[in-house]
Design a protein around this motif. Structure first.
Motif, PDB file in Angstrom:
ATOM      1  N   ILE A 169      53.944  42.041 -35.374  1.00 40.92           N
ATOM      2  CA  ILE A 169      53.435  41.046 -36.321  1.00 40.92           C
ATOM      3  C   ILE A 169      52.258  41.643 -37.078  1.00 40.92           C
ATOM      4  N   ILE A 214      55.840  32.340 -34.763  1.00 39.79           N
ATOM      5  CA  ILE A 214      56.172  33.593 -35.443  1.00 39.79           C
ATOM      6  C   ILE A 214      56.978  34.441 -34.460  1.00 39.79           C
ATOM      7  N   THR A 226      59.537  37.774 -33.542  1.00 36.31           N
ATOM      8  CA  THR A 226      59.961  39.122 -33.925  1.00 36.31           C
ATOM      9  C   THR A 226      61.223  39.527 -33.179  1.00 36.31           C
ATOM     10  N   VAL A 279      57.481  41.331 -38.667  1.00 41.30           N
ATOM     11  CA  VAL A 279      57.123  40.236 -39.559  1.00 41.30           C
ATOM     12  C   VAL A 279      55.853  40.653 -40.290  1.00 41.30           C
ATOM     13  N   VAL A 299      58.732  31.212 -38.380  1.00 42.64           N
ATOM     14  CA  VAL A 299      58.981  32.440 -39.130  1.00 42.64           C
ATOM     15  C   VAL A 299      59.877  33.310 -38.253  1.00 42.64           C
ATOM     16  N   THR A 321      59.305  39.156 -44.616  1.00 46.71           N
ATOM     17  CA  THR A 321      58.062  39.514 -45.291  1.00 46.71           C
ATOM     18  C   THR A 321      57.657  38.345 -46.177  1.00 46.71           C
TER      19      THR A 321
END
Length: 153
Positions: free
Chosen positions: A64, A78, A80, A93, A107, A112
């Motif tokens: 991240i 978030i 990954t 990310v 996310v 991006t």
């Protein structure tokens, strides 16, 4: 989920889980940034703020990257990594500087988000977001492209 045992050490996952759970409830923004940078290995810019209950990826938080002066809203996630039934994917990310991510946003890996982008609350970011854009929803839709703001700079 069985691929998990081939991609990450259980000890790393436990360490990351404990650090993330502590940081989710920590009201101190500088302490959160310090923990993310020095314990989890995330790249986090100055003055970036993580609201209460933000959940970063437990297995690969080091993938991240977040720029300066960015706000990650309450209870956002978030990721990954994504473990599916017969496959998995892992992706970095990248979140730019001066980005605003609304509450309860997810996310996904490999995304991006460009500088000065705004992500509406409750969105699922499954594709790249251009700089200066305002996007929202599930599926994610461009509300305003922001191309004019880019040309004025």
């Amino acid at each position: 989920m069985w691929q998990m045992y081939r991609t990450i050490s259980p000890w790393k996952a436990v360490r990351n889980f404990i650090c993330i759970q502590i940081s989710r409830y920590t009201p101190s923004l500088p302490l959160k940034r310090w923990m993310y940078r020095h314990i989890l290995g995330m790249k986090v810019g100055e003055h970036t703020a993580f609201a209460l209950m933000v959940m970063v990826d437990v297995f690969f938080p080091e993938k991240i990257h977040i720029g300066e002066n960015t706000i990650i809203g309450y209870n956002s996630t978030i990721l990954t990594h994504e473990y599916l039934i017969k496959e998995y994917r892992i992706g970095e990310v990248h979140i730019g500087s001066n980005v605003m991510i609304g509450a309860n946003t997810t996310v996904l890996p490999g995304v991006t988000i460009g500088d000065y982008a705004v992500i509406g609350a409750g969105s699922v970011v499954h594709k790249d977001v251009a700089p200066y854009s305002f996007v929202a929803g599930n599926p994610l839709r461009v509300i305003h492209s922001g191309a004019a703001e880019q040309e004025n700079e």
